[in-house]
Design an enzyme around this catalytic site. Structure first.
Site, short mmCIF file in Angstrom:
data_model
loop_
_atom_site.label_atom_id
_atom_site.label_comp_id
_atom_site.label_asym_id
_atom_site.label_seq_id
_atom_site.Cartn_x
_atom_site.Cartn_y
_atom_site.Cartn_z
CB CYS A 1 -0.94 -0.01 1.20
SG CYS A 1 -0.12 -0.27 2.80
CG HIS B 1 1.05 1.73 7.78
ND1 HIS B 1 0.17 0.79 8.27
CD2 HIS B 1 1.15 1.47 6.44
CE1 HIS B 1 -0.24 0.01 7.28
NE2 HIS B 1 0.34 0.41 6.16
#
Length: 331
Positions: free
Chosen positions: A153, A180
């Site tokens: 991602c 994150h």
């Protein structure tokens, strides 16, 4: 018609199915996991991060049904499925274990024509190509690309930014930091883990972590000089990455922002890259299907340096690109 299997029905596997079905990209023939089908159907129907499926998900011993359409379910705890017998052509490996060539090749040996890995391969030699929509998916070669990695991602979020900068200002070198959301590799409570820092409760700590995004970007742009790191923070989903680079050519802050405004609306990154003109937090991007959402108020040029901040839903955005890539490979 290409029959598609989802191998591994965890966070990414389930969001992949949601993205594929909701956007009419494909309907999988087979879903595989080691958990009971009933539990998986329930997790698909009600998701903590993204809410309820608008229809009905149910199960029996051999299938999971979505709004009355059945998907064969295979418990893969004991052995890898016989894809040939199941009529499966493309396997999307969302298990997290297909990142080596040895593991990915087993799918081909069991009858699959092609394997799409939802993660960064360990090395460039562990896949035939790293292909990302909007970046280099047009390089797909059906004859030679049998094992394809979608990287991570964070890689997808960074790649869109890197592409814009490389094509307009160049990059001498750079460093990034990604903030994150916590993941399944972490623990809810303090306990010994393989990684020392992961031994502390993921929902209660800011936890520094390594990032493989720089290595994956190097598989696409071998001459790129970028490194970086990650910080896991106590949010369920929604992340942001800041990339700081020394460009080959200086650019003003407003001209820099205009580059991303243009890339978000025209060209190969339209629908993959987006921009924010206003000031937002991570709650704004939960469920957003874009890979990279450049925060223009946080993006600036200063003393010859360029700093770009980009948001991304680390589950929804990545799963959307994975679904689009699978549909492209299937065609």
């Amino acid at each position: 018609m290409t029959n598609i299997a989802i191998y591994g029905f965890g966070r990414i596997g389930r969001q992949l199915l949601r993205s594929a079905v909701r956007n009419d990209l494909f309907f999988p023939t087979v879903v595989c996991d080691i958990a009971p089908a009933g539990t998986l159907a329930a997790l698909l129907e009600v998701d903590t991060n993204y809410g309820r499926w608008p229809g009905v998900a149910s199960e029996d011993d051999a299938s999971i049904s979505i709004d009355g359409r059945k998907i064969s379910y295979v418990n893969s705890r004991e052995a890898l499925p016989d894809w040939r017998a199941l009529g499966v052509d493309l396997v999307i490996d969302c298990s997290g274990r297909g990142v080596t060539r040895e593991a990915a090749t087993r799918h081909l040996e069991n009858g699959a024509t092609r394997v799409l890995i939802s993660g960064p391969s360990k090395t460039a030699a562990d896949c035939d190509a790293v292909l990302l929509p909007g970046i280099n998916l047009d390089d797909f070669d059906a004859d030679t690309h049998k094992i394809i990695s979608m990287a991570s991602c964070t890689t997808n979020a960074l790649a869109a930014v890197v592409k814009v900068l490389l094509e307009n200002t160049g990059i001498k070198y750079g460093v990034f930091s990604t903030v994150h959301a916590y993941t399944n590799t972490q623990s809810l409570t303090d306990q010994p883990m393989a990684s020392r820092r992961d031994s502390w409760a993921g929902a209660e700590n800011i936890i520094p972590s390594s990032s493989g995004a720089a290595k994956a970007l190097g598989f696409i742009w071998p001459d790129l000089k970028i490194t970086g790191k990650a910080y896991r923070v106590p949010v369920r989903t929604g992340s942001i990455v800041e990339l700081n680079v020394l460009p080959d050519r200086e650019i003003s802050t407003e001209a820099l922002r205009d580059l991303f405004r243009a890339a978000a609306t025209t060209g190969p990154l339209a629908g993959i890259l987006d921009v924010f003109e206003d000031e937002w937090t991570s709650a704004r991007i939960v469920g957003d299907p874009h890979s990279s959402i450049v925060d223009l108020p946080l993006t600036q040029s200063f003393n010859g340096m360029v700093s770009v901040a980009a948001w991304y839903d680390n589950e929804a955005g990545f799963s959307m690109r994975l679904a689009e890539t699978a549909a492209r490979l299937a065609r």
